[in-house]
Motif scaffolding. Structure first.
Motif, PDB file in Angstrom:
ATOM      1  N   LEU A 425       0.808  -1.207   0.000  1.00 35.30           N
ATOM      2  CA  LEU A 425       0.000   0.000   0.000  1.00 35.30           C
ATOM      3  C   LEU A 425       0.845   1.262   0.000  1.00 35.30           C
ATOM      4  O   LEU A 425       0.657   2.164  -0.836  1.00 35.30           O
ATOM      5  CB  LEU A 425      -0.936  -0.007   1.218  1.00 35.30           C
ATOM      6  CG  LEU A 425      -1.673   1.296   1.516  1.00 35.30           C
ATOM      7  CD1 LEU A 425      -2.606   1.653   0.365  1.00 35.30           C
ATOM      8  CD2 LEU A 425      -2.447   1.193   2.820  1.00 35.30           C
ATOM      9  N   LEU A 429       1.006   3.882  -3.075  1.00 36.66           N
ATOM     10  CA  LEU A 429       0.362   5.173  -2.823  1.00 36.66           C
ATOM     11  C   LEU A 429       1.330   6.324  -3.062  1.00 36.66           C
ATOM     12  O   LEU A 429       0.974   7.348  -3.679  1.00 36.66           O
ATOM     13  CB  LEU A 429      -0.171   5.205  -1.389  1.00 36.66           C
ATOM     14  CG  LEU A 429      -0.929   6.473  -0.974  1.00 36.66           C
ATOM     15  CD1 LEU A 429      -2.114   6.721  -1.891  1.00 36.66           C
ATOM     16  CD2 LEU A 429      -1.360   6.377   0.481  1.00 36.66           C
ATOM     17  N   LEU A 462      -5.940   4.720  -7.514  1.00 35.21           N
ATOM     18  CA  LEU A 462      -6.116   5.020  -6.090  1.00 35.21           C
ATOM     19  C   LEU A 462      -7.415   4.411  -5.562  1.00 35.21           C
ATOM     20  O   LEU A 462      -7.458   3.905  -4.422  1.00 35.21           O
ATOM     21  CB  LEU A 462      -6.115   6.536  -5.876  1.00 35.21           C
ATOM     22  CG  LEU A 462      -4.759   7.243  -5.980  1.00 35.21           C
ATOM     23  CD1 LEU A 462      -4.941   8.749  -5.858  1.00 35.21           C
ATOM     24  CD2 LEU A 462      -3.799   6.733  -4.905  1.00 35.21           C
ATOM     25  N   ASP A 466      -7.580   1.656  -2.674  1.00 31.80           N
ATOM     26  CA  ASP A 466      -8.379   1.859  -1.475  1.00 31.80           C
ATOM     27  C   ASP A 466      -9.268   0.646  -1.201  1.00 31.80           C
ATOM     28  O   ASP A 466      -9.426   0.219  -0.049  1.00 31.80           O
ATOM     29  CB  ASP A 466      -9.230   3.116  -1.646  1.00 31.80           C
ATOM     30  CG  ASP A 466      -9.997   3.488  -0.397  1.00 31.80           C
ATOM     31  OD1 ASP A 466      -9.347   3.690   0.651  1.00 31.80           O
ATOM     32  OD2 ASP A 466     -11.235   3.545  -0.454  1.00 31.80           O
ATOM     33  N   VAL A 473      -6.555   3.911   2.227  1.00 30.14           N
ATOM     34  CA  VAL A 473      -6.132   5.039   1.397  1.00 30.14           C
ATOM     35  C   VAL A 473      -6.919   6.289   1.754  1.00 30.14           C
ATOM     36  O   VAL A 473      -6.371   7.392   1.842  1.00 30.14           O
ATOM     37  CB  VAL A 473      -6.300   4.695  -0.097  1.00 30.14           C
ATOM     38  CG1 VAL A 473      -6.056   5.924  -0.967  1.00 30.14           C
ATOM     39  CG2 VAL A 473      -5.358   3.568  -0.493  1.00 30.14           C
TER      40      VAL A 473
END
Length: 528
Positions: A425, A429, A462, A466, A473
């Protein structure tokens, strides 16, 4: 003193062997012209020019029905000799080796092609005149020996090549159009495989005519042969192509195995057409599919973007054939496939690659490999992660093709391998946010539609990230709207927050992603 090419009183050495030509005056005259075109005298320009003039005069003076005398005879009669003359004319107009044709050599070839093309048109018009039933019912049998050499001539000179000129191209196109009209074919494809089931096409005869110039020793003697072969091959599709597989596969492999990139690409295109139009059963027979695979796989080590693009597209269509008989029975781990092997090599080349065209080529085909492997892409997840992160950092020019394709790959990767995404993650990100900030502040010549596409794709990534991280996120992005002043960045973040509000994060609720059974609820859901 008689002219060399005069049809009257042919010399004894000009007549063919017993049984090979008709005994008529027309047959003897054609045999004499054939002798001047193919014998020792053919090296002298005057003898060949005289033979062309004599042939033109002979065609004008001969009634059309006489051109088909003896067409039902074992040796073919006059049409058989005419077919040999047509083949000799096609060779006469063919271009020389590339090293011999530079300078004025190709200009001479264009002049010869124009003269030969005019003769072919004159001959085809004679055939057309004989199509009336009361004139010559056997015109179809008489046309068959002429069709293949006239077709090869027309394809050789009808497109722009170093040995053609505008005039010769126009004449060759007229010859092809007239040939199709006389043969009563609506297209080149119909001419090659036959307009209906009962009609035999000319593809086998044309391949037979090209065959002597398509072996290892001779295929480079005539630079037009490979183009005629490739173009003709790609006009014939299913279900007609598989019956000619023994004729077309060896030349395609031979051309693709050359040291010149241009020939490699041409050969790979021929192989790709064979893969698409020959049934899998025929390709698997005698291990042909494996031969194709190894021939293509070796090309992946050549750093030429045109070749890599052609090879990867061909391999992607070859994988279903190679893996047709593979069935996983459960229990043990699934065996690696040819697709795994190719993707592993592609990723190895992608990591250090700095040439823009090659980077775009690799990135363009990466989504197709992920789709092909599906959940099995997890085998390559670590290397894919490194490639994706590396490519997202590098500006790819105004079109941004590489980064757009890498974002598409990332979306597919998260959909197929979502259980392994949450542990990555933070890394993913950071990379996506950095990309969004770079694009939003980009002041280069990148068009606004391209920037918008990049931002939209990054935002979709994104959203998927998430979902895969069960809403983490959204929490990590919560403070960005208060601290960031860039409007575009804030818009992307808010899209993620708004789309994530109220969305459940249990795997069994993510409809449309794949196939999984939730451990908590036992509910089975078909995803993606």
């Amino acid at each position: 003193m008689e002219r060399d090419g005069s049809p009257e009183s042919p010399p004894r050495e000009a007549s063919s062997l017993p049984g090979e030509c008709p005994s008529s005056d027309l047959g003897q005259a054609l045999s004499q012209i054939l002798h001047h075109l193919t014998g020792q005298e053919s090296r002298r320009g005057k003898a060949r020019n005289a033979a062309l003039q004599d042939l033109g005069a002979l065609l004008e003076a001969t009634e059309c029905d006489r051109l088909f005398e003896g067409s039902d005879a074992p040796q073919g009669g006059v049409p058989g000799v005419l077919g040999k003359v047509a083949a000799a004319l096609e060779k006469f107009a063919a271009p020389p080796k590339e090293e011999e044709g530079r300078g004025d050599g190709y200009a001479t070839v264009a002049e010869r092609a124009t003269a030969v093309g005019l003769l072919f048109m004159k001959l085809l018009r004679k055939v057309e005149s004989a199509k009336e039933p009361q004139v010559c019912p056997a015109w179809k049998r008489g046309l068959r020996p002429l069709a293949a050499p006239i077709y090869v001539f027309a394809i050789t000179h009808s497109v722009q090549q170093p040995w053609t000129r505008p005039r010769s191209r126009d004449v060759a196109r007229e010859v092809l159009t007239l040939l199709l009209h006389v043969a009563e074919c609506g297209s080149v494809a119909g001419f090659l495989h036959g307009e209906n089931e009962d009609e035999k096409g000319r593809f086998a005869e044309i391949m037979g005519l090209l065959q002597p110039d398509l072996n290892k020793e001779s295929w480079k003697n005539n630079p037009a042969t490979k183009h005629v072969f490739s173009w003709t091959l790609q006009q014939v599709t299913r279900p007609w192509l598989n019956q000619h597989l023994e004729r077309i596969l060896p030349p395609s492999l031979l051309i693709s195995d050359d040291y010149q990139t241009e020939n490699k690409v041409l050969g790979v295109h021929c192989l790709h057409h064979i893969v698409l139009n020959v049934p899998a059963a025929d390709l698997l027979q005698y291990n042909r599919a494996q031969v194709l695979y190894h021939a293509l796989f070796n090309h992946l080590y050549t750093p030429e973007h045109h070749l890599i693009q052609a090879v990867l597209l061909c391999l992607l269509d070859l994988f279903p054939v190679l893996e047709k008989g593979l069935h996983w029975k459960g229990g043990a781990a699934r065996p690696t496939t040819h697709c795994d092997e190719v993707l592993q090599l592609v990723l190895t080349h992608m990591e250090p690659e700095h040439r823009v065209l090659l980077r775009r080529t690799y990135a363009r085909n990466l989504p197709a490999f992920v789709k092909r492997l599906g959940i099995l892409t997890v085998r390559h997840l670590k290397r894919l992660e490194r490639v994706i992160l590396g490519y997202l950092e590098v500006y790819d020019g105004p079109e941004e093709e590489a980064r757009l394709k890498i974002l598409e790959t990332l979306k597919l990767l998260m959909q197929y391998t979502w259980p392994r995404v949450s542990c990555r993650l933070v890394v993913l990100l950071k990379a996506l946010l950095k990309l969004i900030c770079d694009v939003a502040r980009d002041s280069s010549l990148t068009p606004e539609p391209v920037k918008s596409a990049l931002l939209e794709e990054a935002t979709d990534c994104l959203l998927l990230l998430d979902c895969c991280s069960q809403g983490q996120v959204k929490g990590l992005l919560a403070k960005i709207p208060q601290s960031c002043e860039d409007r575009k960045v804030v818009e992307c973040v808010r899209k993620v927050q708004q789309a994530s509000e109220g969305a459940p994060y249990r795997p069994c609720r993510r409809h449309g992603w794949g196939s999984c059974r939730c451990r908590r609820t036992g509910e089975h859901t078909d995803w993606f």
